[in-house]
Design a protein around this motif. Structure first.
Motif, PDB file in Angstrom:
ATOM      1  N   SER A  58      -5.599   3.419  -1.430  1.00  0.00           N
ATOM      2  CA  SER A  58      -4.655   2.332  -1.191  1.00  0.00           C
ATOM      3  C   SER A  58      -4.701   1.885   0.276  1.00  0.00           C
ATOM      4  O   SER A  58      -4.698   0.687   0.574  1.00  0.00           O
ATOM      5  CB  SER A  58      -3.238   2.789  -1.560  1.00  0.00           C
ATOM      6  OG  SER A  58      -2.310   1.757  -1.333  1.00  0.00           O
ATOM      7  N   SER A  59      -4.776   2.837   1.184  1.00  0.00           N
ATOM      8  CA  SER A  59      -4.829   2.517   2.605  1.00  0.00           C
ATOM      9  C   SER A  59      -6.133   1.815   2.963  1.00  0.00           C
ATOM     10  O   SER A  59      -6.153   0.866   3.767  1.00  0.00           O
ATOM     11  CB  SER A  59      -4.671   3.790   3.442  1.00  0.00           C
ATOM     12  OG  SER A  59      -3.414   4.397   3.210  1.00  0.00           O
TER      13      SER A  59
ATOM     14  N   CYS B  34       0.844  -1.195   0.000  1.00  0.00           N
ATOM     15  CA  CYS B  34       0.000   0.000   0.000  1.00  0.00           C
ATOM     16  C   CYS B  34       0.877   1.242   0.000  1.00  0.00           C
ATOM     17  O   CYS B  34       2.085   1.174   0.241  1.00  0.00           O
ATOM     18  CB  CYS B  34      -0.945   0.004   1.210  1.00  0.00           C
ATOM     19  SG  CYS B  34      -0.169   0.470   2.778  1.00  0.00           S
TER      20      CYS B  34
END
Length: 209
Positions: free
Chosen positions: A188-189, A181
């Motif tokens: 992404s997180s 990530c």
């Protein structure tokens, strides 16, 4: 006498500043965001939190340089001394309370209190210094918490490691999820957090109904 830790808040990109839980909230889940010093825990919580995150940070001093390993994070000027805290609402009424843990050995005494009541942990790892994650992984495993490992993609991180090599280096069980990530990027997180949530549901399917 040492000064008390300062509690600060900062509005993360994309936060709404909303304080109250959404009406759709059904399952409230405490999650740890763990990892070594300087791995990006504060950044990840900032990137996803729908409320203004809480931080307990102090500036690094010459005294702390004697006890904190700054290898690979020489540009870091502050450190979390208690917790970071944020909140994010996911689909199906799941709300995650995110507790970022301090990454240094000198704050290890806080671990049991912060981990109490958590259902799982997202463990951030820096592929430039994998060995810095061993102690934190040990703490998570000793606590019995299910976890997902997320390699935070730093710009200068090596890109030649295969998943098999990374798993072997961290001695991960085959069913432990491993993802990559970018802690600066909310999507992404969130994907990393969703992987953890799916892992928790897979482990306890009856409780998720």
């Amino acid at each position: 006498m040492a000064s008390a830790p300062s509690s600060t808040t900062s509005r993360a990109p994309g936060t709404t500043g909303r304080v109250h839980l959404p009406d759709s909230a059904r399952d409230l889940v405490k999650i740890l965001v763990a990892g070594p010093f300087g791995v990006g825990k504060t950044t990840l919580i900032d990137s996803v939190s729908e409320i203004v995150p809480l931080h307990t940070e102090e500036r690094l001093t010459e005294a702390s340089a004697q006890v904190d390993d700054l290898e690979g994070v020489r540009d870091k000027s502050t450190t979390t001394v208690a917790i970071d805290f944020g909140r994010i609402s996911l689909p199906d009424g799941i709300v995650l309370y995110l507790f970022g843990t301090p990454g240094q050995e000198r704050f290890r005494s806080l671990w049991d209190d912060i981990a109490y009541g958590a259902l799982g942990a997202l463990v951030l790892v820096d592929s430039r210094r994998i060995d810095a994650s061993f102690d934190v992984l040990g703490l998570v495993e000793e606590s019995g918490l299910p976890y997902t490992v997320a390699f935070n993609a730093f710009p200068d991180a090596p890109d030649h490691h295969t998943e098999e090599q990374l798993r072997a280096a961290l001695d991960l069980e085959p069913d432990t999820p491993l993802v990559t990530c970018d802690a600066r990027d909310a999507n992404s997180s969130i994907d990393a957090l969703l992987t953890l949530v799916e892992h928790l549901i897979d482990r306890h399917p009856s409780e998720s109904r």
